[in-house]
Design an enzyme around this catalytic site. Structure first.
Site, PDB file in Angstrom:
ATOM      1  N   CYS A   2     -55.480  77.880  -6.659  1.00  0.00           N
ATOM      2  CA  CYS A   2     -56.571  76.835  -6.646  1.00  0.00           C
ATOM      3  C   CYS A   2     -55.922  75.413  -6.986  1.00  0.00           C
ATOM      4  O   CYS A   2     -54.822  75.176  -7.790  1.00  0.00           O
ATOM      5  CB  CYS A   2     -57.468  76.954  -7.779  1.00  0.00           C
ATOM      6  N   ARG A  27     -51.343  73.868  -1.361  1.00  0.00           N
ATOM      7  CA  ARG A  27     -51.274  75.023  -2.444  1.00  0.00           C
ATOM      8  C   ARG A  27     -52.048  75.999  -1.867  1.00  0.00           C
ATOM      9  O   ARG A  27     -51.921  77.417  -2.282  1.00  0.00           O
ATOM     10  CB  ARG A  27     -52.050  74.601  -3.816  1.00  0.00           C
ATOM     11  N   TRP A  76     -58.868  79.127  -3.775  1.00  0.00           N
ATOM     12  CA  TRP A  76     -58.116  80.170  -3.415  1.00  0.00           C
ATOM     13  C   TRP A  76     -58.802  81.496  -3.946  1.00  0.00           C
ATOM     14  O   TRP A  76     -58.449  81.789  -4.917  1.00  0.00           O
ATOM     15  CB  TRP A  76     -56.618  80.158  -3.637  1.00  0.00           C
ATOM     16  N   ASN A 112     -58.882  76.950 -12.450  1.00  0.00           N
ATOM     17  CA  ASN A 112     -57.463  77.569 -11.520  1.00  0.00           C
ATOM     18  C   ASN A 112     -57.075  78.767 -12.663  1.00  0.00           C
ATOM     19  O   ASN A 112     -56.590  78.355 -13.703  1.00  0.00           O
ATOM     20  CB  ASN A 112     -56.358  76.386 -11.224  1.00  0.00           C
ATOM     21  N   GLY A 113     -56.796  79.946 -12.123  1.00  0.00           N
ATOM     22  CA  GLY A 113     -56.268  81.065 -12.954  1.00  0.00           C
ATOM     23  C   GLY A 113     -57.196  82.008 -12.796  1.00  0.00           C
ATOM     24  O   GLY A 113     -58.014  81.937 -12.067  1.00  0.00           O
ATOM     25  N   GLU A 495     -34.236  85.854   3.922  1.00  0.00           N
ATOM     26  CA  GLU A 495     -34.855  84.538   4.025  1.00  0.00           C
ATOM     27  C   GLU A 495     -35.299  84.093   5.555  1.00  0.00           C
ATOM     28  O   GLU A 495     -36.469  83.415   5.734  1.00  0.00           O
ATOM     29  CB  GLU A 495     -33.887  83.473   3.469  1.00  0.00           C
ATOM     30  N   LYS A 499     -39.235  83.335   6.656  1.00  0.00           N
ATOM     31  CA  LYS A 499     -39.608  82.288   7.284  1.00  0.00           C
ATOM     32  C   LYS A 499     -40.252  82.602   8.640  1.00  0.00           C
ATOM     33  O   LYS A 499     -41.388  81.648   8.956  1.00  0.00           O
ATOM     34  CB  LYS A 499     -38.306  81.148   7.524  1.00  0.00           C
ATOM     35  N   GLU A 502     -43.932  84.196   7.677  1.00  0.00           N
ATOM     36  CA  GLU A 502     -45.001  83.619   7.014  1.00  0.00           C
ATOM     37  C   GLU A 502     -45.650  82.810   7.882  1.00  0.00           C
ATOM     38  O   GLU A 502     -47.150  82.188   7.548  1.00  0.00           O
ATOM     39  CB  GLU A 502     -44.452  83.169   5.550  1.00  0.00           C
ATOM     40  N   HIS A 518     -31.130 104.669   9.138  1.00  0.00           N
ATOM     41  CA  HIS A 518     -32.102 105.651   8.393  1.00  0.00           C
ATOM     42  C   HIS A 518     -33.549 105.366   8.477  1.00  0.00           C
ATOM     43  O   HIS A 518     -34.191 105.813   7.646  1.00  0.00           O
ATOM     44  CB  HIS A 518     -31.555 105.388   6.683  1.00  0.00           C
ATOM     45  N   LYS A 617     -48.766  77.974  -2.156  1.00  0.00           N
ATOM     46  CA  LYS A 617     -47.633  77.211  -2.627  1.00  0.00           C
ATOM     47  C   LYS A 617     -47.086  77.566  -3.789  1.00  0.00           C
ATOM     48  O   LYS A 617     -45.839  77.995  -4.060  1.00  0.00           O
ATOM     49  CB  LYS A 617     -47.658  75.553  -2.437  1.00  0.00           C
TER      50      LYS A 617
HETATM   51  C1  G6P Z   1     -44.778  81.368  -2.942  1.00  0.00           C
HETATM   52  C2  G6P Z   1     -44.222  79.909  -2.160  1.00  0.00           C
HETATM   53  C3  G6P Z   1     -42.803  80.209  -1.716  1.00  0.00           C
HETATM   54  C4  G6P Z   1     -41.905  80.435  -3.049  1.00  0.00           C
HETATM   55  C5  G6P Z   1     -42.617  81.462  -4.070  1.00  0.00           C
HETATM   56  C6  G6P Z   1     -42.019  81.357  -5.379  1.00  0.00           C
HETATM   57  O1  G6P Z   1     -45.067  82.436  -2.312  1.00  0.00           O
HETATM   58  O2  G6P Z   1     -44.921  80.052  -0.853  1.00  0.00           O
HETATM   59  O3  G6P Z   1     -42.104  79.393  -0.990  1.00  0.00           O
HETATM   60  O4  G6P Z   1     -40.754  80.952  -2.657  1.00  0.00           O
HETATM   61  O5  G6P Z   1     -44.135  81.234  -4.211  1.00  0.00           O
HETATM   62  O6  G6P Z   1     -42.471  79.849  -5.936  1.00  0.00           O
HETATM   63  P1  G6P Z   1     -41.465  79.230  -7.049  1.00  0.00           P
HETATM   64  O7  G6P Z   1     -42.460  77.952  -7.058  1.00  0.00           O
HETATM   65  O8  G6P Z   1     -41.625  80.269  -8.322  1.00  0.00           O
HETATM   66  O9  G6P Z   1     -40.179  79.138  -6.558  1.00  0.00           O
END
Ligand code: G6P
Length: 622
Positions: A2, A27, A76, A112-113, A495, A499, A502, A518, A617
């Site tokens: 949020c 976000r 959210w 938010n929370g 990673e 990418k 997502e 396996h 985010k």
């Molecule tokens: C979310 C974001 C990722 C990030 C992760 C951890 O999933 O989309 O890009 O790596 O949170 O966030 P932080 O702010 O702790 O790096």
């Protein structure tokens, strides 16, 4: 997660609130709403599901809502589905239908929370005659504030502090009271909230980009504090209702850094900002040809006393930890565990003061990472936060802080913050190795020289995007993509796969190449794409063999390797080369083509690259 905004000043509030919400879109959200008051008149609430433009359309870009004081929210969904009635703001009175329109209430608020004991509080309020129109925990908090406000006939600050003592969970709250025109009251525990002031106006927001256009002077309200915000002024109170003084911080980020600057998407812009993000982070840690950790407070004696490193993080930051593990172990000869913060916090890992727990986080607000940090401190470990957002909760609570200098990152899928974290961790590994005497002075100088060349090498990779763009359009209809590698190449695969999945919504997994046999190899069919990461000379042939096993079962192969390894071309269908560097530091280069591949695949599929569905985010709830 949020997003919260608030404004009180001389100008019309709603357009400013909408503008702020737009800056917080990254976000992640599924509905949005505004509550605006016009002097003594009651708050008018407008809400809409889906993208923000629905809310903007409903309010004529905010112009239809009169009033100079208001709060706004992007939601959210956690408690209750993403409907208009569940969207914020919520009010203390009753609400019919969608919850929009003039409201006869004393309190209106956004949150938010997560309020963990909301069911128990709701029962209490039901017993006292309150009725509920939504499924949200937020409506419960707003009504609880209203309950204390009326029962004890106390002012807003005391009503809020009483509420804070009763609720469990996390919150950033912004509230308006009917009897207090021009004022917004805010409270915070474990969810981010900043307050900015200008000459005749004040702003509240979950994150800096929302207010950067209006002011750079901000306060980071502390945990369990309340703020009373009026135009150009703010007062802070602790849980006892006593006034406390907070220092103001000047934001140095350039406002343009939070705009797209001619790029089609924030993600592409941020991919291109990587040479600068890496260079800035590097330059902040290297002084006169030596790594200087003085600003973090980590001393050579502390480094020498360490027997164990635990790296704790979520998402891509966890992948940085996975890569750093190999580098620290090899260079500094220290055992490293890499833990997901959501697991670490509930495990009973023995920690001691000779353990350094490194929490990596772009936002510095991720709920699980913050909880893990607190657990580590309670158990007596030393803690270091590697964080991008200055003044964030994780940065404030850790014993030591190393700031990455990636600037504001808006796209949900991280790129430049990941790269800045990676170079920071590599520098830390090299310095630990030097201090502990596990590398010679010559090797140290060589490592530093190699790291200093990384930004320019990333820039070179970015000059040659067309082949990847073409390949992405070719694979855009894939059902599954497997990324494989060994050692550091496995960390890079993790990673690359994240990418891809997502933002393209193509199912993708990363496997340690040796594990394929396996189980996973049974998923390989005709034309299944397998991407092998092949940057580690010691492990190269082994991974190529695993790729061949996939090819024999019909797989279509892409190889990612360093310049000069031209033999790969004989074995795979498509090859991507990156410049040579010391193999310990190759993740900084290898990740870039994989970011571009994910990006262009998402674009080919016509998806919302910067705001992928269901993702946020900054994940500020558990
Ligand atoms: C979310 C974001 C990722 C990030 C992760 C951890 O999933 O989309 O890009 O790596 O949170 O966030 P932080 O702010 O702790 O790096």
């Amino acid at each position: 997660m949020c997003g919260i905004v608030g404004y009180t000043g001389k100008d019309q509030a709603a357009p400013i609130l909408l503008d702020g919400l737009q800056k917080l879109e990254y976000r992640g959200y599924d509905s949005a709403g505004l509550a605006v008051r016009d002097g003594k008149a009651l708050a008018e609430v407008v809400k809409a599901t889906g993208k923000l433009y629905h809310l903007a359309d409903k309010t004529d870009q905010g112009r239809a809502l009169k009033g100079n004081c208001g709060i706004g929210h992007t939601r959210w969904a956690t408690h209750g589905d993403p409907s208009t009635v569940n969207a914020h703001p919520h009010v203390s009175g009753n609400c019919t239908g969608s919850g929009s329109g003039k409201v006869e209430s004393d309190v209106a608020g956004v949150h938010n929370g997560i309020i963990e004991n909301f069911a128990e509080l709701k029962e209490k309020l039901l017993r006292h005659g309150y009725a509920f129109y939504s499924d949200t925990d937020t409506e419960v908090v707003v009504k609880l504030v209203d309950y204390y406000y009326k029962k004890y006939k106390i002012g807003p600050v005391d009503a809020i502090t009483r509420t804070m003592v009763r609720v469990r969970g996390s919150y950033a709250l912004a509230l308006m009271f009917k009897d207090y025109p021009d004022e917004i009251f805010a409270a915070r525990k474990d969810s981010p909230l900043i307050i900015g002031t200008a000459e005749d106006a004040s702003f509240l927001a979950s994150d800096v980009p929302a207010i950067l256009k209006y002011t750079r002077s901000v306060y980071y309200i502390d945990n369990l504090q309340v703020a009373r915000v009026s135009p150009g002024q703010v007062k802070f109170y602790d849980l006892n209702g006593d006034e406390v003084t907070l220092n103001q911080t000047e934001i140095t980020w350039d406002a343009a850094a939070a705009e797209k600057g001619g790029f089609e998407h924030f993600m592409l812009k941020e991919i291109h900002e990587q040479p600068a993000a890496v260079r800035d982070t590097l330059n902040s840690l290297v002084k006169n040809g030596k790594i200087d950790l003085a600003e973090t407070g980590l001393t050579d004696d502390m480094i020498r006393s360490l027997t164990q490193i635990d790296i704790v993080a979520c998402g891509s930051a966890w992948h940085v930890g996975m890569a750093a593990q190999y580098v620290i172990e090899e260079l500094a000869q220290l055992p490293v565990r890499v833990e997901l913060a959501s697991e670490f916090r509930y495990r009973n890992l023995p920690l001691s003061e000779s353990t350094l727990v490194i929490v990596i986080s772009q936002s510095g607000e991720t709920a699980d990472s913050l909880a893990a940090l607190r657990v580590a401190r309670e158990r007596g470990a030393k803690t270091l936060a590697v964080v991008n957002v200055i003044g964030s909760t994780i940065a404030r609570e850790a014993d030591h802080v190393l700031y990455t200098l990636a600037g504001p990152e808006i796209a949900v899928a991280t790129t430049k913050a990941y790269s800045a974290q990676l170079i920071a961790m590599d520098l830390l590994a090299v310095q630990m190795a030097f201090v502990r005497g596990t590398v010679s002075a010559d090797a140290y100088a060589h490592d530093l020289e190699e790291l200093s060349l990384i930004p320019e090498k990333i820039r070179r990779i970015l000059e040659d995007k067309e082949r990847l763009q073409w390949f992405a359009s070719k694979i855009a209809n894939a059902h599954d993509i497997f990324f494989i590698g060994r050692g550091l190449d496995y960390a890079i695969s993790l990673e690359g796969s994240l990418k891809m999945k997502e933002i393209s919504y193509i199912h993708s997994e990363a496997y340690a190449a040796g594990e394929l046999k396996h189980g996973t190899i049974s998923l390989i069919e005709n034309n299944t794409l397998v991407i092998g990461v092949l940057t580690q000379s010691r492990l190269y042939e082994k991974t190529v063999s695993n790729m061949m096993e996939c090819k024999s079962r019909g797989a279509y192969l892409m190889g990612l390797t360093t310049n000069g390894n031209f033999s790969v071309e004989d074995s795979v269908n498509f090859t991507v080369y990156i410049p040579k560097t010391d193999e310990h530091f190759v993740a900084s280069l290898a990740v870039v083509p994989l970011q571009l591949l994910g990006y262009y695949t998402s674009v080919s599929r016509g998806l919302d690259v910067d705001k992928p569905r269901n993702l946020a985010k900054s994940v500020t709830v558990e």
